[in-house]
Design an enzyme around this catalytic site. Structure first.
Site, PDB file in Angstrom:
ATOM      1  N   GLY A 164      -4.883   3.179  14.553  1.00 22.77           N
ATOM      2  CA  GLY A 164      -5.326   4.322  15.341  1.00 22.77           C
ATOM      3  C   GLY A 164      -4.235   5.341  15.597  1.00 22.77           C
ATOM      4  O   GLY A 164      -4.466   6.345  16.273  1.00 22.77           O
ATOM      5  N   LYS A 203       0.833  -1.195   0.000  1.00 19.43           N
ATOM      6  CA  LYS A 203       0.000   0.000   0.000  1.00 19.43           C
ATOM      7  C   LYS A 203       0.872   1.250   0.000  1.00 19.43           C
ATOM      8  O   LYS A 203       2.060   1.222   0.341  1.00 19.43           O
ATOM      9  CB  LYS A 203      -0.934   0.012   1.205  1.00 19.43           C
ATOM     10  CG  LYS A 203      -0.267   0.161   2.558  1.00 19.43           C
ATOM     11  CD  LYS A 203      -1.333   0.187   3.645  1.00 19.43           C
ATOM     12  CE  LYS A 203      -0.709   0.338   5.034  1.00 19.43           C
ATOM     13  NZ  LYS A 203      -1.749   0.357   6.088  1.00 19.43           N
ATOM     14  N   GLY A 241      -6.152  -1.168  18.298  1.00 17.83           N
ATOM     15  CA  GLY A 241      -6.359  -2.503  18.839  1.00 17.83           C
ATOM     16  C   GLY A 241      -5.170  -3.428  18.784  1.00 17.83           C
ATOM     17  O   GLY A 241      -5.137  -4.447  19.470  1.00 17.83           O
TER      18      GLY A 241
END
Length: 623
Positions: free
Chosen positions: A546, A275, A540
């Protein structure tokens, strides 16, 4: 065209001269296709018209390639060199899968699978596992096989984070049938939208609806260029150096719009090794977080001419094995579309053809730059750009502005440079929206901001161009009332919450994040008093979706132990590692080492620890 039609892994392809016979292949596709492919219908490109578009977006340098008859486009593999293909064929499992079955035509399979499921001819369990769990990601569909088997998260492409009221209502309509727990909409840390609960049989309706609304989900996941992040204040900011909207749209078209067929999905960038993230900052606030992107464009005027341009930082990323802050590339380009698109295309081309195909953990751009060395990498990029012969010049990094500047907040009411207009930032707890909240936002946008909604990387939204005379009326709306989740006046602790998906949907997460984050920050807000915003991020697992390393306080899911009151023995419980001291903006800094480790997630354990950190590190006091 002189074509040689043959069957290859269930994908009908033809060998042609790509530069001269793409049109013939497209005609063959249109004449022979038996599946109704509304997803192939072009919708309006976001890129403004500026001269010869092909000269800027670029055509393939290859002369031979595979054309997939089902799409009328080359395969992603056809743009790779023989050397790159050889490395991919002996590479990691994902690379081998991409070489066997091209990902850029996966949307065709989605339509076929959906039709068969609706006809009762198959079920999602019978779909090829490689397609189900990997290849459909090229359509933006990520199977949540551990938490919600048979249902998907669908990731969109929302350049610069700008959506409108009609799109918000559409999102609500699409997820609502999946129920209040599974059918939700998330704002992401790339100012993007993710639809949750999606089933394959419903996917064509969603894809067609998105394309009808000038959006797409194509090439938004797996090894593709992700959502283009810009400034949420573009065009409505008196401190703006660059309006990022046109740049984000042009870059989005570069990677997701085929310049030949003018349809969504660009196979030229459909077989990257990993990516790739791009962020375009428009102000010194750096709302786009350029320091954690593969390409970060930071606005800066030329020291001699005063012309506005971008200093280029490269290689920032977060993963389970490594978190890296972007590095100075010693490059500056003019702030025009030709320069920015050409530079990005050059870097992408080198990355596509030379990036690691063996180890996915070392397949990000930073590793390739380190392999070259920064100086030699710059020479390679300059050489690539010059080979395109588009008149683009790469200069040395320009000295950043040094006048005192304080990063501004996005929540609440703020004046715009436009007379009588304000922007209103609204807090969305953990970025999670339910269908009724999407519709409420749409109604607010229609009533107060000409239907426009700006998403932020903090997972909130802004209503721009609100009449100053209507602010009190807006703030009094029931949708922003005291008994709702949405508010334009959040506290300094709860108003800066960011959270990844968590264990509710993500099989990698060690803990549930969004619900815990919302609950605990509310309690901290009620217990503590502080004189400045505190950014609390939850993630997580170590992949750090996050982005806990950029936060004032970051909580990462981790093993923990807690005393069992019945047995008196220590037992394994959900827990977290806590990071402290990350910074964003001009003085960006990543907190790479945990401040505390193995803290149980139970509120009676975690809240006192967080209260102590707020006191000792940030000067908070108890109420």
């Amino acid at each position: 065209a002189n074509t040689n039609i043959f069957q290859c892994d269930k994908v009908l392809t033809i060998k042609i001269n790509m530069q001269h016979n793409r049109a013939a292949a497209l005609l063959l596709f249109l004449a022979s296709a038996t599946t109704t492919l509304n997803s192939c219908a072009a919708f309006v490109p976001a890129t403004p018209k500026f001269g010869n578009r092909a000269s800027i977006i670029g055509m393939s340098t290859a002369t031979e390639g595979e054309i997939d008859v089902r799409t009328g486009k080359p395969t992603g593999k056809s743009f790779l060199s023989e050397e790159t293909i050889a490395r991919a064929e002996s590479g990691n499992p994902i690379e081998k899968l991409k070489q066997i079955k091209d990902g850029t035509s996966a949307f065709v399979d989605v339509y076929e699978y959906a039709a068969k499921i609706r006809a009762g001819e198959t079920s999602w369990e019978e779909i090829d596992k490689a397609d189900l769990d990997n290849r459909l990601k090229y359509v933006g569909m990520l199977h949540r096989n551990k938490r919600t088997p048979g249902q998907f998260m669908m990731r969109l492409r929302v350049p610069n984070g700008i959506v409108n009221a009609d799109q918000m209502r559409f999102y609500a309509d699409m997820v609502e049938p999946y129920g209040k727990d599974k059918g939700v909409v998330d704002i992401t840390t790339r100012a993007n939208i993710q639809l949750r609960g999606v089933k394959i049989e419903d996917a064509p309706t969603i894809i067609d609806g998105l394309h009808a609304r000038n959006q797409t989900s194509f090439q938004s996941a797996l090894d593709n260029v992700r959502n283009m992040v810009g400034s949420p204040l573009a065009g409505v900011d008196d401190q703006e150096l660059v309006d990022t909207r046109a740049f984000c749209n042009a870059l989005n078209d570069l990677v997701s719009l085929d310049p030949v067929t003018n349809t969504r999905g660009n196979p030229k960038w459909g077989c990257l090794p990993r990516k790739f993230n791009i962020a375009v900052s428009g102000t010194r606030d750096d709302y786009a977080h350029t320091h954690i992107n593969d390409i970060g464009l930071q606005p800066c005027p030329h020291a001699e001419t005063g012309e506005m341009g971008f200093n280029v930082v490269l290689g920032g990323y977060m993963s389970i094995k490594r978190v890296a802050e972007s590095i100075d590339s010693d490059m500056w380009v003019k702030a025009d579309l030709n320069s920015v698109v050409t530079l990005s295309e050059a870097i992408l081309r080198i990355f596509r053809d030379e990036g690691d195909r063996k180890n996915r953990q070392t397949a990000r751009l930073m590793w390739l730059i380190e392999k070259y060395g920064v100086e030699d990498w710059k020479k390679k990029v300059v050489e690539e750009v010059e080979s395109y012969d588009r008149g683009v010049k790469i200069e040395k990094k320009q000295p950043p502005l040094t006048e005192p500047f304080e990063r501004r907040e996005l929540m609440g009411v703020h004046k715009q440079p436009q007379e009588g207009k304000v922007r209103v930032g609204v807090f969305v707890p953990a970025g999670r929206l339910h269908p009724d909240e999407c519709r409420q936002i749409a109604d607010l946008a229609d009533k107060y901001s000409d239907g426009e909604v700006r998403l932020t990387v903090e997972q909130n939204f802004i209503l721009p161009n609100v009449d100053e005379s209507k602010v009190d009326e807006l703030l009094a709306e029931p949708a922003l009332g005291a008994d709702t989740r949405l508010t334009a006046n959040p506290g300094f602790i709860e108003g800066n919450l960011v959270s990844c998906t968590g264990a509710q949907f993500c099989g990698l997460a060690l803990i549930e994040t969004k619900n815990n984050a919302e609950s605990i920050t509310k309690q901290l807000e009620a217990k503590m008093k502080i004189d400045r915003p505190i950014r609390i991020h939850w993630t997580g697992c170590p992949n750090s979706c996050g982005q806990v390393q950029v936060a004032d306080i970051g909580l990462m899911g981790a093993p923990a132990r807690q005393k069992d009151e019945e047995t008196g023995k220590m037992k394994a419980v959900p827990g977290c590692n806590i990071f402290v001291g990350g910074r964003i903006g001009e003085d960006a800094h990543l907190a790479l080492e945990p401040f505390k480790k193995g803290i149980p997630l139970a509120e009676e354990e975690l809240i006192p620890v967080l209260m102590d950190i707020l006191k000792t590190e940030f000067g908070a006091v108890e109420k």
